[in-house]
Design an enzyme around this catalytic site. Structure first.
Site, PDB file in Angstrom:
ATOM      1  N   HIS A   1       3.168  12.837  11.870  1.00 58.24           N
ATOM      2  CA  HIS A   1       1.834  12.483  11.161  1.00 58.24           C
ATOM      3  C   HIS A   1       1.214  11.299  11.761  1.00 58.24           C
ATOM      4  O   HIS A   1       1.903  10.226  12.016  1.00 58.24           O
ATOM      5  CB  HIS A   1       2.475  11.798   9.682  1.00 58.24           C
ATOM      6  CG  HIS A   1       1.288  11.582   8.557  1.00 58.24           C
ATOM      7  ND1 HIS A   1       0.421  12.760   8.258  1.00 58.24           N
ATOM      8  CD2 HIS A   1       0.929  10.357   7.907  1.00 58.24           C
ATOM      9  CE1 HIS A   1      -0.480  12.085   7.528  1.00 58.24           C
ATOM     10  NE2 HIS A   1      -0.286  11.069   7.193  1.00 58.24           N
TER      11      HIS A   1
ATOM     12  N   GLU B   1       4.720  16.664  10.863  1.00 54.85           N
ATOM     13  CA  GLU B   1       3.903  15.652  10.238  1.00 54.85           C
ATOM     14  C   GLU B   1       5.208  15.026   9.284  1.00 54.85           C
ATOM     15  O   GLU B   1       5.275  13.685   9.223  1.00 54.85           O
ATOM     16  CB  GLU B   1       3.186  16.288   9.131  1.00 54.85           C
ATOM     17  CG  GLU B   1       1.807  16.917   9.667  1.00 54.85           C
ATOM     18  CD  GLU B   1       0.746  16.151   9.558  1.00 54.85           C
ATOM     19  OE1 GLU B   1       0.763  15.008   9.560  1.00 54.85           O
ATOM     20  OE2 GLU B   1      -0.330  16.763   9.992  1.00 54.85           O
TER      21      GLU B   1
ATOM     22  N   SER C   1      -5.326  11.848   7.170  1.00 57.38           N
ATOM     23  CA  SER C   1      -4.423  11.466   6.039  1.00 57.38           C
ATOM     24  C   SER C   1      -5.212  11.156   4.809  1.00 57.38           C
ATOM     25  O   SER C   1      -5.769  11.923   4.235  1.00 57.38           O
ATOM     26  CB  SER C   1      -3.539  10.383   6.301  1.00 57.38           C
ATOM     27  OG  SER C   1      -2.290  10.329   5.444  1.00 57.38           O
TER      28      SER C   1
END
Length: 538
Positions: A447, A341, A229
């Site tokens: 995610h 995600e 991320s």
């Protein structure tokens, strides 16, 4: 001997002190000390060994505390210490509000790193080094949460780092840009600029690794940076940053392609000026900003997170432009994203706050407008509600594709022209959700859900343990990552073959339990041709 720099004198003095400490030990204790006390150019550090046989050196300062007049300036090396540093506990992590992804802190003295090594005193060959950069939208997170025992057991050294977050790490302001010279600036640090201070912290940590990791048995000429991320975006930023050249030799990006169109310095400084006014510094002076309490800074920073800016020196180009034109540090790369995600953000922004997105066109298009603006009706036609079990899942698919999957493909097409590239999609639809409670829809491969397959993570939300098939995938992924650190390729005997990315084939390694396999339908599954056309028309 003439010392041209006070740091040279400190290094020699520390070496003499190290010899005195080790030679004064009682008979039979030298081997134990050799295992727990390590020399660094800043001073001796004393670690510990876990029951799993991993040597841990925790809370090592790699930079001077960024406090007072050092706030919103590039980091500098930490002053040396002259007694062994107790490195058996994690140190402070950087200021942030409480979130599911990080523990609240108001302590600015937070620039510490941790070193994890195999407990193998007889190992004669320097080991590959992996430096982990945590995620959290550049506003939250800490190094403490990532236990790399399973990676270390596979023969690598892992370093985890803290770096400045939020406004303290990424606020750009004209008053800071005006400080073109800094007599206290470290000679190794890159030139002063506005913003990107957290990225500069990461880079100074990499310099610390370059200078000191050999004393832990690590190979300074074989360093892999990896992150997820915002940590993945940080890896991209270090790839593009000229001062990072030769500080690392391989890179792994997990879900980090979400902001390749880097903002300009002018845009970042406009936000910084607005921040100063809101925080009570309408004078717009650096002195006022540096006098603000941490609590005031946290209360006024952008809760949605921060992104880097083009400052002309640390980041001379937008990330996407630099990748497309080959103006980045050419090293082998692994890059990938997760199949679902955006579902994490649907849960955060809707189900866990205002409730599920309504299963009707107006509510769905209103949600899409928060993501794509006036193009919402066009996107709704491409992702029709009738094709999904719920509006949440339809919105999750659209967000995944436009924010993560298709930007990752764009980066792949760019990088593959210049460097060896291995691409993946994490596809475990039953991956446990570690950060958020259950919602009205399945999280799928959301995610951050792949991190638990690489690290042991703290349990914040009760969830079942990984199944046998998931544990097999976890082992394979760990071997892929450590193989890459060792050899520059994820492949080795005993793991499913992973072919380099071919732009014509569009081939990705599908990380699916129990055994990964190749997929070639990524582009179609994520509607990347649609998104390319829509974005080009804007």
């Amino acid at each position: 001997m003439i010392f041209h720099h006070k740091r040279q004198f400190s290094v020699v003095l520390l070496a003499l002190l190290a010899a005195i400490v080790l030679c004064s030990m009682p008979p039979g204790s030298f081997a134990r000390a050799h295992n727990s006390i390590v020399f660094t150019f800043d001073g001796l550090v004393r670690g510990t060994t876990t029951a799993a046989g991993v040597r841990e050196f925790l809370g090592i300062p790699y930079a001077a505390p960024p406090v007072g007049n050092r706030r919103w300036r590039p980091p500098v090396h930490h002053a040396p210490w002259f007694e062994p540093l107790d490195a058996t506990q994690f140190a402070n992590h950087c200021p942030q509000p409480p979130t599911p992804f990080g523990i609240a802190s108001t302590t600015e003295d937070c620039l510490f790193l941790n070193v994890f090594t195999p407990d193998d005193r007889d190992h004669r060959q320097l080991r590959p080094v992996m430096v982990w950069i945590h995620g959290g939208a550049l506003i939250t997170g800490e190094s403490n949460d990532y236990d790399p025992t399973l990676l270390v057991e596979d023969g690598v050294i892992v370093v985890t780092i803290n770096y400045r977050l939020g406004a303290l790490g990424f606020l750009a302001h004209p008053a800071f840009a005006a400080e073109s010279t800094d007599p206290d600036r470290d000679r190794d640090a890159d030139a002063n600029s506005a913003g990107n201070y957290g990225l500069m912290d990461q880079q100074l940590a990499l310099r610390w690794v370059r200078d000191n990791i050999i004393f832990f048995g690590g190979d300074p000429s074989n360093v892999t940076i990896f992150g997820e991320s915002a940590g993945g975006l940080s890896v991209f930023s270090q790839l593009v940053s000229p001062p990072a050249a030769n500080l690392f030799h391989k890179a792994i990006v997990e879900s980090g392609a979400y902001n390749l169109n880097t903002q300009s310095l002018a845009t970042a400084e406009a936000a910084g000026t607005a921040f100063a006014t809101a925080a009570g510094c309408s004078s717009q002076t650096a002195a006022c900003l540096r006098a603000l309490p941490v609590s005031t800074i946290l209360a006024n920073e952008n809760p949605a997170g921060y992104t880097p800016n083009i400052d002309g020196e640390f980041l001379p180009l937008s990330l996407g432009t630099a990748l497309a034109t080959g103006q980045f540090n050419h090293v082998p790369v692994i890059q990938g994203s997760n199949h679902d995600e955006w579902r994490l953000f649907v849960a955060l922004d809707f189900d866990l706050t205002i409730g599920p997105i309504g299963n009707n066109e107006p509510a769905y298009e209103a949600a899409l407008a928060t993501l794509v603006g006036p193009a919402a009706p066009i996107v709704a036609a491409q992702y029709p509600l009738a094709s999904f079990p719920s509006a949440d899942l339809a919105f999750g698919a659209a967000g995944t594709d436009v924010v993560f999957a298709c930007p990752a493909l764009s980066a792949d097409l760019s990088m593959s022209q210049f460097v060896p590239l291995s691409t993946y999609e994490f596809n475990d639809e039953n991956a446990p959700e570690d950060f958020l409670p259950p919602v009205t829809f399945p999280y799928g491969a959301a995610h951050a859900s792949e991190i638990q397959y690489l690290f042991n993570l703290p349990v914040t939300v009760p969830r079942p343990p990984l199944s046998a098939a998931q544990l097999q995938l976890s082992s394979t992924m760990q071997h892929y990552w450590t193989n890459f650190a060792k050899f520059g390729t994820p492949n080795s005997p005993g793991v499913p073959a992973w072919q380099n990315f071919n732009p014509l084939a569009g081939n990705f390694q599908s990380l699916i339990p129990p055994s990964p396999t190749q997929e070639t339908n990524f582009v179609a599954n994520h509607n990347c041709a649609f998104w390319a056309g829509l974005l080009a028309a804007e």
